[in-house]
Design a protein around this motif. Structure first.
Motif, PDB file in Angstrom:
ATOM      1  N   LEU B   5     -48.315   5.350 -39.694  1.00  0.00           N
ATOM      2  CA  LEU B   5     -48.704   5.023 -41.063  1.00  0.00           C
ATOM      3  C   LEU B   5     -47.455   4.731 -41.906  1.00  0.00           C
ATOM      4  O   LEU B   5     -47.404   3.765 -42.674  1.00  0.00           O
ATOM      5  N   ILE B   6     -46.419   5.573 -41.699  1.00  0.00           N
ATOM      6  CA  ILE B   6     -45.187   5.375 -42.467  1.00  0.00           C
ATOM      7  C   ILE B   6     -44.543   4.038 -42.127  1.00  0.00           C
ATOM      8  O   ILE B   6     -44.108   3.301 -43.014  1.00  0.00           O
ATOM      9  N   SER B   7     -44.548   3.706 -40.819  1.00  0.00           N
ATOM     10  CA  SER B   7     -43.909   2.443 -40.446  1.00  0.00           C
ATOM     11  C   SER B   7     -44.705   1.258 -40.978  1.00  0.00           C
ATOM     12  O   SER B   7     -44.142   0.248 -41.390  1.00  0.00           O
ATOM     13  N   VAL B   8     -46.028   1.388 -40.983  1.00  0.00           N
ATOM     14  CA  VAL B   8     -46.854   0.320 -41.569  1.00  0.00           C
ATOM     15  C   VAL B   8     -46.485   0.143 -43.042  1.00  0.00           C
ATOM     16  O   VAL B   8     -46.227  -0.965 -43.520  1.00  0.00           O
ATOM     17  N   LEU B   9     -46.422   1.283 -43.747  1.00  0.00           N
ATOM     18  CA  LEU B   9     -46.089   1.225 -45.169  1.00  0.00           C
ATOM     19  C   LEU B   9     -44.661   0.686 -45.361  1.00  0.00           C
ATOM     20  O   LEU B   9     -44.396  -0.075 -46.290  1.00  0.00           O
ATOM     21  N   ASN B  10     -43.780   1.069 -44.432  1.00  0.00           N
ATOM     22  CA  ASN B  10     -42.403   0.599 -44.497  1.00  0.00           C
ATOM     23  C   ASN B  10     -42.303  -0.913 -44.402  1.00  0.00           C
ATOM     24  O   ASN B  10     -41.578  -1.547 -45.158  1.00  0.00           O
ATOM     25  N   THR B  11     -43.057  -1.461 -43.445  1.00  0.00           N
ATOM     26  CA  THR B  11     -42.996  -2.917 -43.276  1.00  0.00           C
ATOM     27  C   THR B  11     -43.564  -3.627 -44.499  1.00  0.00           C
ATOM     28  O   THR B  11     -43.269  -4.786 -44.746  1.00  0.00           O
ATOM     29  N   GLY B  13     -42.684  -3.055 -47.234  1.00  0.00           N
ATOM     30  CA  GLY B  13     -41.618  -3.033 -48.223  1.00  0.00           C
ATOM     31  C   GLY B  13     -41.624  -1.778 -49.076  1.00  0.00           C
ATOM     32  O   GLY B  13     -41.156  -1.772 -50.202  1.00  0.00           O
ATOM     33  N   ILE B  14     -42.246  -0.709 -48.534  1.00  0.00           N
ATOM     34  CA  ILE B  14     -42.294   0.536 -49.292  1.00  0.00           C
ATOM     35  C   ILE B  14     -41.226   1.475 -48.763  1.00  0.00           C
ATOM     36  O   ILE B  14     -41.054   1.600 -47.545  1.00  0.00           O
ATOM     37  N   SER B  15     -40.513   2.128 -49.631  1.00  0.00           N
ATOM     38  CA  SER B  15     -39.405   2.979 -49.212  1.00  0.00           C
ATOM     39  C   SER B  15     -39.912   4.169 -48.413  1.00  0.00           C
ATOM     40  O   SER B  15     -41.085   4.534 -48.506  1.00  0.00           O
ATOM     41  N   GLY B 250     -53.339   6.985 -58.220  1.00  0.00           N
ATOM     42  CA  GLY B 250     -52.633   7.979 -59.024  1.00  0.00           C
ATOM     43  C   GLY B 250     -51.155   8.049 -58.668  1.00  0.00           C
ATOM     44  O   GLY B 250     -50.286   8.052 -59.548  1.00  0.00           O
ATOM     45  N   VAL B 251     -50.868   8.062 -57.372  1.00  0.00           N
ATOM     46  CA  VAL B 251     -49.477   8.180 -56.932  1.00  0.00           C
ATOM     47  C   VAL B 251     -48.680   6.942 -57.335  1.00  0.00           C
ATOM     48  O   VAL B 251     -47.558   7.038 -57.847  1.00  0.00           O
ATOM     49  N   LEU B 252     -49.275   5.777 -57.140  1.00  0.00           N
ATOM     50  CA  LEU B 252     -48.555   4.547 -57.462  1.00  0.00           C
ATOM     51  C   LEU B 252     -48.228   4.488 -58.952  1.00  0.00           C
ATOM     52  O   LEU B 252     -47.109   4.163 -59.346  1.00  0.00           O
ATOM     53  N   ILE B 253     -49.223   4.817 -59.778  1.00  0.00           N
ATOM     54  CA  ILE B 253     -48.971   4.800 -61.224  1.00  0.00           C
ATOM     55  C   ILE B 253     -47.892   5.812 -61.584  1.00  0.00           C
ATOM     56  O   ILE B 253     -46.989   5.530 -62.366  1.00  0.00           O
ATOM     57  N   SER B 254     -47.974   6.974 -60.934  1.00  0.00           N
ATOM     58  CA  SER B 254     -46.993   8.024 -61.212  1.00  0.00           C
ATOM     59  C   SER B 254     -45.583   7.584 -60.814  1.00  0.00           C
ATOM     60  O   SER B 254     -44.598   7.986 -61.434  1.00  0.00           O
ATOM     61  N   VAL B 255     -45.494   6.761 -59.766  1.00  0.00           N
ATOM     62  CA  VAL B 255     -44.178   6.292 -59.327  1.00  0.00           C
ATOM     63  C   VAL B 255     -43.639   5.230 -60.289  1.00  0.00           C
ATOM     64  O   VAL B 255     -42.475   5.231 -60.680  1.00  0.00           O
TER      65      VAL B 255
END
Ligand SMILES: Nc1ncnc2c1ncn2[C@@H]1O[C@H](COP(=O)(O)OP(=O)(O)O)[C@@H](O)[C@H]1O
Ligand SMILES: [Mg+2]
Lengths: 271, 379
Positions: B5-11, B13-15, B250-255
């Motif tokens: 999941l992390i690598s998917v999110l990484n690709t 362009g998410i840190s 919620g998390v995205l807005i918080s970031v």
């Protein structure tokens, strides 16, 4: 095990000196009674008489203060696996009709309740459930949410659910409250048929008019057993007066009403 | 699964840090959304609240004694206080005339007050690691690490496993406790299990969403989901989905807006999703119900319904005649269950199997009358 089942199914249910208390107030008081094997028994009494409490104690759902209930030489209250011998149609008020469950899943429930999540539901269970739904003319509604049914249809689903357990003893709490005449007649005839096959059936009912036609035995209850025996012997004016007290006139009114009642096929579909 | 999941999110362009946080969020909100059905179906939504609030003193006490935020330690303490709270609830209902809800409310405020008092005490102490504790009130993203995440995943799998193994048992106990007892299911054990799982979820969710709002995540998803389905399994899936959408939002807005805690935004998004579901939901939504009643099934009398049926069946009737007429429901998708139900109820037709339906004698007679009256044309 088959033998054991046979032995148990040959027995009367013996209630001895049973007292049940809610918050210090006795609801059932020193009940002594025998529910005879192979008979269709009615339990009659005013609201709050303790009818439901008696059934629930019988099923081990409530603990009595004193007394015992025996099936043969077994203590019925403590018996594990009661579901093999007794099935139960609860009073409809006690069910959550909003529950997200389909009719066929309700009917199947006694069979699936103990399945592990790793096992698929066997196809026989689905077939059997469908068979019972068909028996009650409810097959069309098999996937419908349980609350989206009429009162009579709901009753039929729960009857089907209890019959799928295929037990020797059958307990029904007020199955005729607020249902259509067709379902009531259908149920009474079905119960008679089951009785003739040797099953023992107990029904809480308020419909005094149907008792002498269908039932072998009546227990007139109001905290204590007021009378028990054949319908004609029990449902006398004097006995009813003792059991119902000032409510008697209400009850006889109800009786007259149901005698005047003309069964109608068109009463349900008019909404 | 986590690294995937992390690598998917990484690709995408998410840190790495954000990917860790998002993955944790997805796990927690999915679990809470799933479990919300337990509380809502049992009409025990206040109980979730009580469990969440009474876990505060447990959490603070554990922190005070061990200066740790280890999930297991926190959970043991939270469980103990949750248990004390449920004992208090029982005592109140037994010895006073108060009903369940009032007793729960009393117990909830009692334990929460203890928690808050303890909490202010700990804050005064200036313990070095105290910093992390205050985040438990509204939640924060700063402290979620990769090793936390692995631990989360372990608990997540444990919860899923329990729920999966006892799927049928939970369903039966939730629907009909009396039947469960008669069938010999151990109700106490399943009550304890669901209680355990809920407390565990509360603890897992604390970091993300905070103690004040976690109860929302344990109740609201089910309410919205119920507007989309009547099906037990789908309900669990949809409520998890709604919860995950809200969590990620919620998390995205918080970031994006640094400093805004994610908890309140998650609950806010969840509430908006729920309102949308209540209005537009396909099953029990207000708009759907309105359309259904007013446009498609406007009040028709039995004769009109029969006319509707016969018109749909016309090609078949012309082939085989009216007298002994049987048809497969599936062949005529325009014939709804509602229509057949209404016609069965008034005795014009009858289902002989789940799929097959016949016109009754009454139905045939009525159809003939309608034809002679010219209401139906026999061509
Ligand atoms: N859960 C309960 N808590 C306290 N009292 C109860 C409870 N259930 C029933 N009772 C009381 O017990 C009495 C008998 O109730 P019940 O057995 O339901 O009567 P019936 O079925 O004959 O109408 C009533 O007075 C009722 O108020
Ligand atoms: Mg009752």
């Amino acid at each position: 095990m088959q033998d054991n089942q046979k032995i148990i199914s040959d027995q009367d249910i013996k209630i001895h000196n049973l007292t049940v208390v809610y918050r210090g107030i006795p609801v059932l008081w020193e009940i002594n009674s025998v529910i005879k094997k192979g008979m269709l028994t009615a339990i009659v009494g005013p609201n709050g008489a303790g009818k439901s409490t008696l059934l629930q104690t019988l099923l081990g759902l409530k603990k009595p203060r004193t007394g015992s209930i025996k099936l043969g030489d077994q203590n019925l209250i403590k018996m594990k696996d009661k579901g093999k011998y007794i099935s139960y149609v609860p009073q409809r008020e006690s069910i959550d009709w909003d529950f997200p469950i389909s009719c066929i899943d309700v009917v199947k429930m006694p069979l699936t309740a103990k399945l592990s999540g790793f096992k698929r539901t066997p196809k026989e269970y689905d077939d059997l459930a469908l068979e019972y739904l068909e028996k009650f003319e409810m097959a069309l509604f098999k996937d419908r949410q349980i609350g989206k049914l009429s009162g009579g249809q709901r009753q039929r689903i729960f009857l089907a659910r209890s019959l799928i357990q295929n037990t020797e003893y059958l307990i029904l709490d007020e199955p005729f409250g607020g249902i259509d005449a067709k379902t009531e007649r259908m149920t009474l005839e079905l119960l008679t048929e089951l009785k003739e096959k040797g099953k023992t059936i107990v029904v809480v009912t308020h419909d005094l008019s149907s008792i002498s036609k269908y039932f072998d035995e009546v227990i007139l209850l109001n905290t204590q057993v007021v009378a028990q025996g054949k319908p004609e012997a029990v449902l006398t004016k004097e006995n009813l007066k003792v059991a119902y007290g000032s409510f008697l006139h209400l009850q006889t009114e109800m009786k007259n009403e149901s005698n005047d009642h003309h069964p109608s096929h068109h009463s349900e579909g008019s909404h | 699964m986590v690294s995937w999941l992390i690598s998917v999110l990484n690709t995408l362009g998410i840190s790495f840090t954000l990917a860790v946080i998002l993955t944790g969020t997805i796990l927690i909100s999915a679990t809470a959304g799933f479990l919300s059905n337990f509380l809502v179906i049992q009409k025990q939504s206040v109980l979730g609240d009580a469990l969440a609030h009474s876990s505060l003193p447990g959490v603070v006490l554990a922190f005070l004694l061990f200066q740790t935020k280890d999930i297991f330690t926190l959970m043991v303490f939270a469980l103990v206080f949750g248990l004390l709270s449920s004992i208090l609830i029982n005592v109140i209902t037994d010895v006073t005339p108060l009903k369940g809800d009032a007793a729960i409310a009393i117990s909830l405020s009692f334990f929460f007050s203890i928690g808050v008092t303890l909490f202010s005490y700990v804050q005064q102490l200036q313990i070095a690691s105290q910093a992390g504790l205050s985040e438990f009130i509204f939640g924060s993203l700063t402290y979620l690490t990769y090793s936390d995440l692995i631990q989360y995943l372990g608990y997540f799998i444990l919860i899923l496993f329990i729920l999966f193994v006892y799927k049928q048992q939970f369903k039966t106990v939730l629907f009909d406790r009396e039947l469960s007892k008669i069938l010999g299911l151990n109700i106490l054990w399943f009550d304890f299990l669901s209680y355990f799982i809920i407390t565990l979820t509360v603890i897992l969710g604390l970091q993300l969403i905070g103690i004040v709002l976690i109860a929302g995540l344990l109740v609201i998803p089910s309410i919205g989901a119920r507007r989309w389905t009547d099906n037990y399994s789908k309900l669990f899936f949809i409520s998890s989905l709604l919860s995950v959408i809200a969590g990620v939002t919620g998390v995205l807005i918080s970031v994006v807006y640094r400093g805004v805690p994610p908890g309140p935004i998650i609950i806010l998004s969840l509430t908006i999703l729920t309102i949308i579901s209540i209005i537009f939901g396909t099953r029990n939504g207000l708009l759907t119900d309105y359309l259904h009643v007013n446009l498609f099934h406007r009040r028709m009398n039995h004769d009109e319904k029969l006319t509707l049926l016969i018109n749909s069946l016309k090609p078949e009737i012309q082939k085989s005649g009216l007298k002994v007429f049987e048809f497969n429901k599936g062949d005529f998708p325009e014939i709804t269950d509602e229509l057949l139900e209404a016609l069965s109820d008034c005795g014009y037709c009858k289902m002989v199997s789940p799929e097959k339906c016949v016109l009754t004698y009454d139905g045939v007679k009525k159809t003939q009358t309608l034809i002679t009256k010219g209401e139906l044309t026999n061509d």
